[in-house]
Design a protein around this motif. Structure first.
Motif, mmCIF file in Angstrom:
data_model
loop_
_atom_site.group_PDB
_atom_site.id
_atom_site.type_symbol
_atom_site.label_atom_id
_atom_site.label_comp_id
_atom_site.label_asym_id
_atom_site.label_seq_id
_atom_site.Cartn_x
_atom_site.Cartn_y
_atom_site.Cartn_z
ATOM 1 N N ARG A 1 0.838 -1.210 0.000
ATOM 2 C CA ARG A 1 0.000 0.000 0.000
ATOM 3 C C ARG A 1 0.873 1.260 0.000
ATOM 4 O O ARG A 1 0.514 2.272 0.582
ATOM 5 C CB ARG A 1 -0.920 -0.006 1.228
ATOM 6 N N ALA A 2 1.977 1.207 -0.681
ATOM 7 C CA ALA A 2 2.937 2.317 -0.660
ATOM 8 C C ALA A 2 2.313 3.645 -1.072
ATOM 9 O O ALA A 2 2.684 4.703 -0.559
ATOM 10 C CB ALA A 2 4.121 1.986 -1.571
ATOM 11 N N ASP A 3 1.344 3.621 -1.976
ATOM 12 C CA ASP A 3 0.725 4.862 -2.432
ATOM 13 C C ASP A 3 -0.110 5.520 -1.335
ATOM 14 O O ASP A 3 -0.455 6.704 -1.457
ATOM 15 C CB ASP A 3 -0.153 4.608 -3.657
ATOM 16 N N ASP A 4 -0.467 4.773 -0.317
ATOM 17 C CA ASP A 4 -1.288 5.298 0.780
ATOM 18 C C ASP A 4 -0.455 5.685 1.995
ATOM 19 O O ASP A 4 -1.016 6.129 2.998
ATOM 20 C CB ASP A 4 -2.323 4.246 1.203
ATOM 21 N N VAL A 5 0.854 5.503 1.900
ATOM 22 C CA VAL A 5 1.729 5.721 3.054
ATOM 23 C C VAL A 5 2.351 7.113 3.002
ATOM 24 O O VAL A 5 2.850 7.544 1.960
ATOM 25 C CB VAL A 5 2.853 4.660 3.098
ATOM 26 N N VAL A 6 2.316 7.810 4.141
ATOM 27 C CA VAL A 6 3.051 9.058 4.284
ATOM 28 C C VAL A 6 4.121 8.846 5.351
ATOM 29 O O VAL A 6 3.881 8.200 6.376
ATOM 30 C CB VAL A 6 2.114 10.225 4.677
ATOM 31 N N GLU A 7 5.320 9.330 5.072
ATOM 32 C CA GLU A 7 6.422 9.214 6.021
ATOM 33 C C GLU A 7 6.571 10.524 6.782
ATOM 34 O O GLU A 7 6.630 11.597 6.182
ATOM 35 C CB GLU A 7 7.720 8.879 5.284
ATOM 36 N N VAL A 8 6.622 10.413 8.091
ATOM 37 C CA VAL A 8 6.736 11.586 8.960
ATOM 38 C C VAL A 8 8.167 11.664 9.464
ATOM 39 O O VAL A 8 8.648 10.743 10.146
ATOM 40 C CB VAL A 8 5.754 11.489 10.142
ATOM 41 N N ALA A 9 8.873 12.717 9.114
ATOM 42 C CA ALA A 9 10.280 12.857 9.503
ATOM 43 C C ALA A 9 10.413 13.017 11.011
ATOM 44 O O ALA A 9 9.735 13.847 11.628
ATOM 45 C CB ALA A 9 10.900 14.050 8.794
ATOM 46 N N MET A 10 11.290 12.219 11.615
ATOM 47 C CA MET A 10 11.555 12.259 13.046
ATOM 48 C C MET A 10 13.060 12.353 13.275
ATOM 49 O O MET A 10 13.826 11.609 12.646
ATOM 50 C CB MET A 10 11.024 10.992 13.735
ATOM 51 N N PRO A 11 13.507 13.230 14.138
ATOM 52 C CA PRO A 11 14.946 13.321 14.405
ATOM 53 C C PRO A 11 15.441 12.115 15.185
ATOM 54 O O PRO A 11 14.690 11.481 15.936
ATOM 55 C CB PRO A 11 15.065 14.604 15.229
ATOM 56 N N GLY A 12 16.714 11.796 14.998
ATOM 57 C CA GLY A 12 17.324 10.724 15.764
ATOM 58 C C GLY A 12 17.136 9.362 15.132
ATOM 59 O O GLY A 12 16.560 9.214 14.053
ATOM 60 N N ALA A 13 17.642 8.364 15.836
ATOM 61 C CA ALA A 13 17.570 6.982 15.357
ATOM 62 C C ALA A 13 16.239 6.342 15.742
ATOM 63 O O ALA A 13 15.527 6.823 16.628
ATOM 64 C CB ALA A 13 18.725 6.172 15.946
ATOM 65 N N VAL A 14 15.921 5.257 15.059
ATOM 66 C CA VAL A 14 14.745 4.465 15.427
ATOM 67 C C VAL A 14 14.872 4.064 16.895
ATOM 68 O O VAL A 14 15.928 3.538 17.306
ATOM 69 C CB VAL A 14 14.640 3.201 14.552
#
Length: 215
Positions: free
Chosen positions: A181-194
Motif C-alpha cells: 500500500r505504498a501509495d497510501d503511506v506518508v512518512e513523517v520525519a523524526m529526528p534521531g535513530a529508530v
C-alpha cells in the motif's frame, strides 16, 4: 445572505494498540517485565499511551500473560489475550483489532518493548493521517516514522485499513502491507535513530544506557 461557516469536523476517535504478547525466546525471560526506570518496560510504554490521550488503549498479551497482569498496572487500558502469540506479531494485531470500539477512526501500533517512543511522535503520525499532499488524490491512510536511520514505529492506520490489519498473518506482515500500500503511506520525519526495542540482553543493556544518558 452570507453562507454559514462550515462546522468544525467531529473529533476523530483514536485507539492505541500495544503489542506485548511476545514469548521473549531470544532473551530467555519476559521482556515486558525487565526493570526500567521506576517500573518495568511495559510500564513505560503504557505511560506513553496514557500521555497520548487515546480514546481507547488495548494491550495484547500472550507469553507470560499471567505474570505480566500481576505485575504491570494496566489501569485505563483493556487487556486482550492472544493464545496464538507464537504465530507472530500479526496474531496480536488481529486480537487487539477485534477489541476496538466500532467507531474508531484511527489506530496506532506501539511495541511493548520499545519505551523510547514519545507521545509527541504518536501525535505527529496521527496528524499526518489528516493531511492531504497536493500530489496525491486522497488522504494518506497509513503514517510511519522516518527516523535518521530508517522507518520505524509508531505506525498509524486509518479506518479503511482495519480489515487488512485484522487479516494479517506472520511476524513481518505489517511491513509487507506497507509495501503493498505504498501509495497510501506518508512518512513523517523524526529526528534521531529508530527507538531501540529489546530482543537480546545486549539490546536491554543499550536501552538502560540510553535511559541513564551520557556520563
Amino acid at each position: 445572505m452570507p453562507a454559514l461557516p462550515e462546522p468544525p469536523p467531529a473529533p476523530a476517535m483514536t485507539a492505541g494498540v500495544i503489542l506485548a504478547a511476545g514469548a521473549s525466546r531470544r532473551l530467555g525471560r519476559p521482556k515486558q517485565l525487565l526493570p526500567y526506570g521506576g517500573g518495568v518496560l511495559l510500564d513505560a510504554v503504557l505511560a506513553t499511551a496514557r500521555e497520548c490521550g487515546f480514546d481507547q488503549t488495548v494491550v495484547a498479551l500472550g507469553g507470560s500473560a499471567a505474570e505480566v497482569q500481576r505485575t504491570v498496572d494496566t489501569a485505563g487500558a483493556e487487556v486482550v489475550l492472544n493464545p496464538d502469540f507464537g504465530a507472530g506479531c500479526s496474531s496480536s494485531i488481529a486480537a487487539a483489532m477485534a477489541g476496538l470500539h466500532p467507531e474508531t477512526d484511527a489506530v496506532v501500533l506501539l511495541l511493548g518493548d520499545q519505551p523510547g517512543v514519545r507521545a509527541a511522535t504518536v501525535r505527529a503520525v496521527l496528524a499526518a493521517l489528516g493531511g492531504q499532499p497536493a500530489e496525491t488524490p486522497r488522504r494518506a491512510g497509513i503514517a510511519v516514522c522516518h527516523y535518521d536511520d530508517g522507518i520505524g514505529h509508531p505506525l498509524a492506520f486509518a479506518r479503511r485499513f482495519f480489515p487488512e490489519l485484522s487479516a494479517l498473518h506472520g511476524d513481518k506482515a505489517v511491513w509487507k502491507l506497507l509495501e503493498q500500500r505504498a501509495d497510501d503511506v506518508v512518512e513523517v520525519a523524526m529526528p534521531g535513530a529508530v527507538p531501540l526495542d529489546v530482543d537480546t540482553e545486549e539490546d536491554y543493556r543499550r536501552i538502560l544506557a540510553e535511559l541513564e544518558g551520557p556520563r
